[in-house]
Scaffold this active site. Structure first.
Site, PDB file in Angstrom:
ATOM      1  N   CYS A   1      64.459  47.799  82.422  1.00 25.37           N
ATOM      2  CA  CYS A   1      63.701  49.048  82.290  1.00 25.37           C
ATOM      3  C   CYS A   1      62.204  48.770  82.294  1.00 25.37           C
ATOM      4  O   CYS A   1      61.416  49.598  82.697  1.00 25.37           O
ATOM      5  CB  CYS A   1      64.119  49.780  81.025  1.00 25.37           C
ATOM      6  SG  CYS A   1      64.239  48.702  79.612  1.00 25.37           S
TER       7      CYS A   1
ATOM      8  N   LYS B   1      79.333  53.266  72.658  1.00 20.02           N
ATOM      9  CA  LYS B   1      79.979  53.357  73.975  1.00 20.02           C
ATOM     10  C   LYS B   1      79.257  52.423  74.925  1.00 20.02           C
ATOM     11  O   LYS B   1      78.078  52.583  75.196  1.00 20.02           O
ATOM     12  CB  LYS B   1      79.952  54.772  74.541  1.00 20.02           C
ATOM     13  CG  LYS B   1      80.870  54.872  75.758  1.00 20.02           C
ATOM     14  CD  LYS B   1      80.584  56.047  76.659  1.00 20.02           C
ATOM     15  CE  LYS B   1      79.455  55.814  77.621  1.00 20.02           C
ATOM     16  NZ  LYS B   1      79.706  54.734  78.616  1.00 20.02           N
TER      17      LYS B   1
ATOM     18  N   GLU C   1      61.525  54.790  89.666  1.00 20.59           N
ATOM     19  CA  GLU C   1      62.148  53.549  89.200  1.00 20.59           C
ATOM     20  C   GLU C   1      63.258  53.151  90.178  1.00 20.59           C
ATOM     21  O   GLU C   1      64.166  53.929  90.456  1.00 20.59           O
ATOM     22  CB  GLU C   1      62.743  53.761  87.810  1.00 20.59           C
ATOM     23  CG  GLU C   1      63.318  52.487  87.234  1.00 20.59           C
ATOM     24  CD  GLU C   1      63.787  52.652  85.787  1.00 20.59           C
ATOM     25  OE1 GLU C   1      64.402  53.681  85.474  1.00 20.59           O
ATOM     26  OE2 GLU C   1      63.541  51.728  85.002  1.00 20.59           O
TER      27      GLU C   1
ATOM     28  N   GLU D   1      65.608  55.049  74.745  1.00 23.85           N
ATOM     29  CA  GLU D   1      64.850  53.974  75.410  1.00 23.85           C
ATOM     30  C   GLU D   1      65.168  54.113  76.890  1.00 23.85           C
ATOM     31  O   GLU D   1      66.301  53.857  77.309  1.00 23.85           O
ATOM     32  CB  GLU D   1      65.279  52.622  74.831  1.00 23.85           C
ATOM     33  CG  GLU D   1      64.226  51.557  75.009  1.00 23.85           C
ATOM     34  CD  GLU D   1      64.458  50.731  76.232  1.00 23.85           C
ATOM     35  OE1 GLU D   1      63.871  51.083  77.286  1.00 23.85           O
ATOM     36  OE2 GLU D   1      65.216  49.756  76.153  1.00 23.85           O
TER      37      GLU D   1
HETATM   38  P1  ADP Z   1      72.568  54.167  85.387  1.00 27.65           P
HETATM   39  O1  ADP Z   1      72.298  55.428  86.159  1.00 27.65           O
HETATM   40  O2  ADP Z   1      71.592  53.130  85.647  1.00 27.65           O
HETATM   41  O3  ADP Z   1      74.008  53.701  85.439  1.00 27.65           O
HETATM   42  P2  ADP Z   1      72.804  55.690  83.029  1.00 27.65           P
HETATM   43  O4  ADP Z   1      71.637  56.203  82.283  1.00 27.65           O
HETATM   44  O5  ADP Z   1      73.588  56.615  83.883  1.00 27.65           O
HETATM   45  O6  ADP Z   1      72.296  54.490  83.863  1.00 27.65           O
HETATM   46  O7  ADP Z   1      73.831  54.978  82.036  1.00 27.65           O
HETATM   47  C1  ADP Z   1      73.527  54.440  80.805  1.00 27.65           C
HETATM   48  C2  ADP Z   1      74.615  54.810  79.831  1.00 27.65           C
HETATM   49  O8  ADP Z   1      74.648  56.216  79.695  1.00 27.65           O
HETATM   50  C3  ADP Z   1      76.026  54.393  80.234  1.00 27.65           C
HETATM   51  O9  ADP Z   1      76.733  53.960  79.083  1.00 27.65           O
HETATM   52  C4  ADP Z   1      76.608  55.679  80.769  1.00 27.65           C
HETATM   53  O10 ADP Z   1      78.006  55.735  80.663  1.00 27.65           O
HETATM   54  C5  ADP Z   1      75.970  56.699  79.852  1.00 27.65           C
HETATM   55  N1  ADP Z   1      75.906  58.064  80.393  1.00 27.65           N
HETATM   56  C6  ADP Z   1      75.792  58.459  81.683  1.00 27.65           C
HETATM   57  N2  ADP Z   1      75.786  59.815  81.769  1.00 27.65           N
HETATM   58  C7  ADP Z   1      75.899  60.290  80.503  1.00 27.65           C
HETATM   59  C8  ADP Z   1      75.944  61.610  79.932  1.00 27.65           C
HETATM   60  N3  ADP Z   1      75.864  62.707  80.673  1.00 27.65           N
HETATM   61  N4  ADP Z   1      76.050  61.704  78.587  1.00 27.65           N
HETATM   62  C9  ADP Z   1      76.107  60.613  77.808  1.00 27.65           C
HETATM   63  N5  ADP Z   1      76.080  59.367  78.291  1.00 27.65           N
HETATM   64  C10 ADP Z   1      75.974  59.180  79.616  1.00 27.65           C
END
Ligand code: ADP
Length: 486
Positions: free
Chosen positions: A288, A178, A385, A254
């Site tokens: 990161c 995804k 961060e 990560e």
């Molecule tokens: P940021 O906050 O910097 O956008 P995220 O950690 O939210 O970074 O996003 C990284 C990835 O994790 C994206 O592909 C996002 O769609 C996905 N993501 C965000 N929330 C969830 C969740 N609750 N479960 C699984 N994947 C998630």
């Protein structure tokens, strides 16, 4: 429609796939839902892509499972490697287009080297013979885990795509990736090369969608054997919970960082400034491992701050398609607002703005390269961060003190030390609790070198040989050669 015509300044018009890539075909989502991709430099819509919901995740996982059980498990390691190398070559052939698509939303990197590297590993995954007893023949196999869900972030879309596919496919797994909702486009263009590379349907599936819907469905899916995630620590915790609450799928993470970049009095100051500048402002701070905590020894502190300011001011901020540009826009309005929030917090907490601290221009999500000095350890801008072009500088006196301060973080992703004294460099490198330490450099990632976090920065390692172990599980087989024992 599962594609549309899109324009980039460097390539002109190209065909952008917009569907979900499942079973080697681009398909619409079951509910027909779509969402928009925004160009962060202009704030205009580039195009819309299909949005995966739980139903699409189920379809993609079923396709992957079928491919794994009926086709991929029977494929030879040599052929897996060849397909990865084919894909690497196709990515290289299309590098200009991929770089342009990538630049429309984020940075200008390509990931083909990693796939060549992991293609080479495919036929070198070996087990052991363990001599336990003359009556028994025992060996181990490093077997694939199976169906792997992989959730990637928006800061290096194609690079993360390749980092995830390479070790998983080399070791015989199948994947459902995804991509991040902010940056689905380059991953879909790269997906259009998978069939031509020779992969059977269902081995590599790429879906676009939101974290809370598609990401959550993938991480809690009962038929996903492993989840690999790159992103924020907050979401990393949710992924672990989802794994724990479903089928205890294997988890690698990560996550974030707040990495210390330490400059000693005896460092080559111009060199150090270049690396500190690159360490924080590369990819607009959206790394990161960004070196966001800068610690400078007292003897050169004033000189360093003055010269670093001049260096940061010389970083050209603007159009990502302009060859002179060093820093482009932040990825989204949300990220822009978060970063500006941290900047005003820093001002409120009493840190000094050495340079920057404001929006750049009045269109697009651009932020001035920002340096805070007089920052204390308790300030938010020193602890959390920010994921933007913002760094905090503080002064230190002794090596002992800076090792303690450097380790004063819940994170442990990366660190750097700048000094001309070999002993200082090695002592600090050995004592900093971080997965990567750079000496007289920064951000020098290499696909042969493991990368990952200590502490709350993650679990497992990406890149290098180390990444392979995230995608295999050890099976022991014991064969009794003698008579029955019981
Ligand atoms: P940021 O906050 O910097 O956008 P995220 O950690 O939210 O970074 O996003 C990284 C990835 O994790 C994206 O592909 C996002 O769609 C996905 N993501 C965000 N929330 C969830 C969740 N609750 N479960 C699984 N994947 C998630």
């Amino acid at each position: 429609m599962t594609s549309t015509q899109v324009h980039t300044p460097s390539t002109g018009k190209y065909t952008q796939p917009t569907g979900l890539f499942i079973n080697n075909e681009f398909v619409k989502s079951v509910d027909g839902k779509t969402f928009e991709t925004i160009n962060p430099a202009t704030e205009e819509v580039i195009c819309s892509v299909s949005e995966a919901t739980e139903k699409d995740v189920d379809i993609a996982v079923a396709a992957a499972r079928k491919a794994y059980e009926h086709v991929w498990r029977k494929e030879t390691p040599e052929n897996r490697g060849k397909m990865l190398v084919n894909l690497a070559n196709l990515i290289e052939k299309n590098a200009d287009l991929l770089a342009a698509v990538e630049r429309s939303t984020t940075e200008r990197l390509s990931g083909w080297q990693r796939l060549t590297y992991y293609g080479g590993w495919a036929d070198k995954i070996e087990g052991k013979v363990i001599d336990t007893n003359p009556d028994t023949f025992t060996y181990t196999r490093q077997e694939p885990i199976g169906v792997c869900g992989q959730i990637i972030p928006w800061n290096f879309p194609l690079l993360m795509w390749a980092w995830k596919i390479g070790p998983a496919i080399a070791t015989g797994n199948v994947v459902v990736i995804k991509t991040a909702e902010q940056t689905p486009l380059s991953g879909l263009v790269a997906a259009s090369l998978i069939k031509e590379a020779g992969f059977p349907p269902g081995v590599i599936n790429i879906i676009s969608g939101f974290g809370k819907i598609a990401g959550a469905a993938l991480s809690s899916h009962m038929d996903v054997d492993k989840i690999a995630f790159t992103g924020s620590t907050v979401v990393g915790r949710q992924i672990m919970k989802a794994a724990a609450g479903s089928n205890l799928k294997k988890v690698t993470l990560e996550l974030g960082g707040k990495s210390p970049n330490i400059v000693f009095d005896d460092a080559d100051i111009e060199n150090a400034i270049s690396w500190v500048n690159f360490g924080i402002f590369f990819n607009h701070g959206q790394c990161c491992c960004a070196g966001s905590r800068v610690y400078v020894q007292s003897g050169i502190y004033d000189k360093f701050v003055e010269r670093f300011k001049a260096r940061a001011l010389a970083n050209k901020v603007g159009d990502p398609f302009d060859a002179e540009t060093f820093q482009g826009p932040q990825v989204s309005q949300l990220q822009f607002d978060r970063i500006m929030g941290y900047i005003s917090e820093g001002k409120k907490e009493g840190a000094t703005v050495v340079t920057g601290g404001e929006r750049h221009g009045d269109k697009g999500f651009f932020i001035q390269p920002t340096i805070f000095s007089n920052v204390t350890e308790d300030m938010k801008i020193m602890q959390e961060e920010i994921f933007g072009p913002v760094c905090s500088i503080a002064k230190f006196e002794t090596e002992e003190e800076i090792i303690a301060t450097g380790n004063n973080s819940t994170y442990g992703l990366a660190a750097a030390v700048h000094t001309t004294n070999l002993n200082t460099a090695l002592r600090v490198a050995n004592n900093i609790r971080a997965g990567t330490v750079w000496v007289n450099s920064y951000n020098l990632l290499h696909h042969q070198v493991p990368f990952g976090g200590f502490k709350e920065s993650g679990i497992g390692r990406e890149l290098g040989e180390a990444a392979l172990s995230n995608y295999t599980q050890c099976k022991s087989v014991s064969i009794r050669l003698g008579d029955a024992l019981f």
